[in-house]
Design a protein around this motif. Structure first.
Motif, short mmCIF file in Angstrom:
data_model
loop_
_atom_site.label_atom_id
_atom_site.label_comp_id
_atom_site.label_asym_id
_atom_site.label_seq_id
_atom_site.Cartn_x
_atom_site.Cartn_y
_atom_site.Cartn_z
N LEU A 82 0.82 -1.21 0.00
CA LEU A 82 0.00 0.00 0.00
C LEU A 82 0.86 1.26 0.00
N LYS A 83 1.94 1.23 0.74
CA LYS A 83 2.86 2.36 0.78
C LYS A 83 3.42 2.65 -0.61
N GLU A 84 3.82 1.61 -1.31
CA GLU A 84 4.39 1.80 -2.66
C GLU A 84 3.33 2.26 -3.65
N CYS A 97 1.10 7.00 -6.82
CA CYS A 97 0.08 8.05 -6.98
C CYS A 97 0.68 9.44 -6.74
N ILE A 98 1.42 9.58 -5.69
CA ILE A 98 1.99 10.89 -5.33
C ILE A 98 2.98 11.36 -6.39
N ARG A 99 3.82 10.47 -6.86
CA ARG A 99 4.83 10.88 -7.84
C ARG A 99 4.22 11.21 -9.19
N TRP A 100 3.20 10.47 -9.60
CA TRP A 100 2.56 10.81 -10.87
C TRP A 100 1.79 12.12 -10.76
N PRO A 148 0.20 -12.00 -10.68
CA PRO A 148 0.68 -11.68 -9.33
C PRO A 148 1.26 -10.26 -9.28
N VAL A 149 1.07 -9.59 -8.18
CA VAL A 149 1.63 -8.26 -7.99
C VAL A 149 3.07 -8.42 -7.50
N SER A 150 3.97 -7.71 -8.13
CA SER A 150 5.38 -7.74 -7.76
C SER A 150 5.74 -6.45 -7.03
N LEU A 151 5.98 -6.57 -5.75
CA LEU A 151 6.39 -5.41 -4.96
C LEU A 151 7.69 -4.82 -5.50
N ASP A 152 8.61 -5.67 -5.91
CA ASP A 152 9.88 -5.19 -6.46
C ASP A 152 9.66 -4.38 -7.74
N ALA A 153 8.75 -4.83 -8.60
CA ALA A 153 8.46 -4.10 -9.83
C ALA A 153 7.85 -2.74 -9.52
N ILE A 154 6.99 -2.68 -8.53
CA ILE A 154 6.38 -1.40 -8.15
C ILE A 154 7.43 -0.47 -7.57
N LYS A 155 8.33 -1.00 -6.75
CA LYS A 155 9.42 -0.18 -6.21
C LYS A 155 10.30 0.35 -7.34
N GLU A 156 10.57 -0.48 -8.32
CA GLU A 156 11.37 -0.05 -9.47
C GLU A 156 10.66 1.07 -10.23
#
Length: 179
Positions: A16-18, A23-26, A131-139
């Motif tokens: 959720l944080k990522e 959202c904030i960065r876009w 599947p949701v990839s947390l690493d991909a979202i962080k990237e």
């Protein structure tokens, strides 16, 4: 009452944080577009804001409006090319952004040996689950952060070069803890 899927997904705090950071960065990209257009429009912040926030209904439309305005601006060719290069990188990230923002999340259960393991899944507009990839979202967060940094640097340079009288407030982006 909240659906069971939403209830389960909301317990993945790091995810959720990522998502929030995406959202904030876009949103910050849109604001940076307004600021850069304001310089291109010789300090007309209201017109720049109207072009970005009121003339377009989608991210691709905002990018196109921005590119057209920058391409036709009074900026020197090298300045236009610099900004449009960053904009192309942003445009390349838009699909991933849309996947994060517009794909509903749910929980899927997978049997692994003698245990059942939950995983977070997203469903795209075509109904495809993955599947949701947390690493991909962080990237993605990091990549859009780099674009924001480059836009901000361009804004500072353009404000100094074309002296619109606008003051630029710089905001440090926290990349979070390393690791």
């Amino acid at each position: 009452m909240v659906s069971t899927d939403v209830w389960h997904v909301e317990h993945y705090e790091e995810l959720l944080k990522e998502y929030g950071r995406v959202c904030i960065r876009w949103a910050a990209v849109d604001l940076m577009f307004v600021r850069l257009l304001s310089v291109a429009l010789r300090g007309n912040y209201e017109a720049a804001r109207d072009l970005i926030f009121n003339s377009a209904g989608s991210g691709r439309q905002r990018i196109s409006i921005f590119e057209n305005a920058i391409g036709g601006s009074h900026f020197e060719q090298i300045d236009r090319e610099r900004i449009l290069l960053i904009t192309r990188r942003i445009n390349d990230l838009l699909g991933a952004r849309n996947d994060v923002i517009h794909s509903p999340l749910s929980i899927a259960y997978k049997v692994e040996g003698k245990s059942i393991r939950p995983s977070v899944m997203s469903t795209n507009r075509r109904g495809r689950e993955r599947p949701v990839s947390l690493d991909a979202i962080k990237e993605h967060v990091a990549l859009i952060g780099h674009c924001l940094s480059d836009l901000e640097s361009a804004l500072v340079d353009l404000c100094l070069k074309y002296d619109t009288g606008d003051e630029v407030e710089l905001i440090e982006l926290d990349e979070g803890p390393a690791g």
